[in-house]
Enzyme design. Sequence first.
Site, PDB file in Angstrom:
ATOM      1  N   HIS A 497     -14.502   6.952   3.566  1.00 21.98           N
ATOM      2  CA  HIS A 497     -14.087   8.397   3.917  1.00 21.98           C
ATOM      3  C   HIS A 497     -13.921   9.147   2.269  1.00 21.98           C
ATOM      4  O   HIS A 497     -14.719   9.833   1.800  1.00 21.98           O
ATOM      5  CB  HIS A 497     -12.712   8.672   4.499  1.00 21.98           C
ATOM      6  CG  HIS A 497     -12.265  10.163   4.888  1.00 21.98           C
ATOM      7  ND1 HIS A 497     -11.009  10.412   4.828  1.00 21.98           N
ATOM      8  CD2 HIS A 497     -13.275  11.103   4.938  1.00 21.98           C
ATOM      9  CE1 HIS A 497     -11.055  11.795   4.879  1.00 21.98           C
ATOM     10  NE2 HIS A 497     -12.096  12.319   4.985  1.00 21.98           N
ATOM     11  N   HIS A 502     -15.971  12.304  -0.248  1.00 21.46           N
ATOM     12  CA  HIS A 502     -15.438  13.127  -1.006  1.00 21.46           C
ATOM     13  C   HIS A 502     -15.549  13.038  -2.464  1.00 21.46           C
ATOM     14  O   HIS A 502     -16.203  14.055  -3.097  1.00 21.46           O
ATOM     15  CB  HIS A 502     -14.071  13.326  -0.643  1.00 21.46           C
ATOM     16  CG  HIS A 502     -13.284  13.663   0.490  1.00 21.46           C
ATOM     17  ND1 HIS A 502     -12.809  15.195   0.441  1.00 21.46           N
ATOM     18  CD2 HIS A 502     -13.387  13.631   1.822  1.00 21.46           C
ATOM     19  CE1 HIS A 502     -12.610  15.333   1.832  1.00 21.46           C
ATOM     20  NE2 HIS A 502     -12.716  14.244   2.550  1.00 21.46           N
TER      21      HIS A 502
END
Length: 839
Positions: A497, A502
């Site tokens: 994640h 990101h």
Amino acid sequence: MFAVKPAGPLKSDIAGGVLKRAPAISEERQGERRNRLSVSGTRVNGNGSIRALISSGDKTLEAASPLESKESNGSLLSSGGGIEVRVAVTVRKKLKETITEKVEDQWEFLVNGFGQGIHIQLISEEIDPAYLPSETPPGIKDLRREDLLSIRGNGKGERKPHDRIYDYDIYNDLGNPDKDEDLARPVLGVEYWPYPRRCRTGRLQQSQINYVCVDLDGNKIDPLSESRVEKPHPVYVPRDETFEEMKQATFSAGRLKALFHNLIPAIASTLSSSDISFKCFSEIDKLYNDGVFLKEEDHKDVVDNLSLGKMMQQFMSVGQRLLKYETPAIIKRDRFAWLRDNEFARQTLAGVNPVNIEILKEFPILSKLDPAVYGPPESALTKELIEHELNGMSLENAIEEKRLFILDYHDMLLPFIKKINSLPGRKSYASRTIFFYTKTGFLRPIAIELSLPPRPSSPRNKHVYTHGHDATTHWIWKLAKAHVCSNDAGVHQLVNHWLKTHACMEPYIIATHRQLSSMHPIYKLLHPHMRYTLEINALARQSLINGGGVIEACFTPGKHAMELSSTAYKNSWQFDMEALPADLLRRGMAVEDPSMPCGVKLVIEDYPYAADGLLVWSAIQEWVENYVAHFYTEPNSVTSDLELQAWWNEIKNKGHYDKRNEPWWPKLNTKKDLSSILTTMIWTASGQHAAINFGQYPFGGYVPNRPTLLRRLIPEKDDPHFENFILNPQQTFLSSLPTQLQATKVMAVQDTLSTHSPDEEYLGQVNPRHSHWINDHEVMKIFNKFSARLEEIEEIIKERNKDIHLRNRNGAGTPPYELLLPSSGPGVTGRGIPNSISI
């Protein structure tokens, strides 16, 4: 086309060379204005003036300013005449502000300051063109170059809120040794701790820069830590990247500020004095049925600022506030689903982290870690043990028929286990889990190996567990599965994640602004996929992944969380493997098949993440290929595009500096190369992030299903706790889970991270206020085809979820797989693919 230069912190709604910015005005005049400029122009009488139409709602003001006649890169304005330009300046009322309080002040500023705060120059009669560098008209070549130069940083100076400067920096802002020596953290983006680059803020270094950090080999390193801006104060991001008012007021700034500045302290204040284990499963159920009463006097605005989430609801009570969670999807239909082996296995294919399962290609299973440090490389999972679970099939046949799969966190985690287990309230193993894909079409876990670092008395410190049938083995198997889930939750959050979506997207965004003009067609293509990412990343560095932040407090690796993330970047991240088909092939979850749409065929057909993901991937790929072909018509047009080549070189050599010499970086010579690179980036920002983000609360909101940490090792027969385990196995299980405080905090964060904002922009959709990124009718035809295909995909996925033969997405109590359904509404919906990483 007109260049409008607001001499201040005006945020553009136009990303096509229409709005340009002059140097900032003084901070006293900047205030908190957010003005939107709508520009249109026609040739009329040459009276040497500019008339500005300023409007908001049904109110309109006009202002006039002399037009200085001069030649500029092509003599667009002759010295003998003038052009009257009609400029509509729309001042949008900020949320929670009245016209009388704010908007009239902005009208007055714009009217009285016209010609001082805003400069308008006619540069083209065309509207918002998309030019390759070689096709740029002579009259705006200098403007194009100057605009790019104006937003590139030089690595110097502290950035101010009104700046629009894009530059790179290392992760030297995670620790806070000035506050507490225990909050010192290694800098990421140095030799021993490689990492993607972030957006530079230029804040001064902390005063205590002489504290010692060491790398994995024990070498001292100088962290050069940047001073921190603590919540709720804002962290710098270029002003074009900041949240717009809808997001700012009703969701992220309000909601995240309330979460970190109000709610989590309120939870801590309420529960920290008795931060204890759940005593029974009904205490967990009370979080959804009864809620948690928070102290009213200290946190009065929690409810108001957190009113948006569906999964987490707050209600007023006499003298108290009630924090009440909505029942997570994983137990809403079947509260006992999490207990079953088939659900444990199903979530590796259709859960929130469906990207780590691999096919078992070779046997015996061997570690690649240094045996002198980590013991013998052979796994304790033997052929005999595995064959005992294969219903008469030999191990060789099971491998040949592609029926054995593995979830392997051994080599990633074992180097950290000693450090993790030395932390208070943390106990972990390095894990391997073997699954068998039965002939009836479902995945079954058959063995779990849990390893600790070797000791002199136990050089082979590995334990193997199977499900068994007696009561003791049954409960130990549950504890072993819980440890696997805890490892999976940590790897999911810190690697798949945060790191791979990101953090890795941030350099692409910075390079796009620095090297691609806003007139560039590739800038226009990427523009919707960059929205809000820099600000959400800045907020995460401030409150989530920082030293002492929520991730450290609530996930297994604790203070070593970002070290683990850095090591994963060093050992396993490579750009070409972030493409979905390539990743599936690498993991052995697919085989090459030219007859299939993406050239791959799934080994397990009922693999919801991959099956739905390939549909979305292929739609993105077709859209990108057609878009690229429309603009790059000549054989050498990609290699001759100087901006494009500089963009790709900067991504490799600056944005991912620590990986700059890797041989796997794709070349950028052809349209096919460009399309492949862009498809990977867009997939990462949209489909991939959606698949691994928006299921966090639906799956993780029930702590026993997906504990983010465990606090006890599995009791062994010579363990003093073993007798307690035999007497009360449920209590042993619950006391191993996160405490009530940890669980409640992480549930609040997961709820927030799983929530769609009301102003979300979804894949295949164009917000009317941001439709400026495409003004080419041919391109719009291509885009409309892409949108129509996504609508078809949505219907295909819905039909798949109704298919009784697809057991990983259909069955009694089984939640349908909807994370890759393209559309969604606001809130925690468990579906929807936003264009960008916006939460």
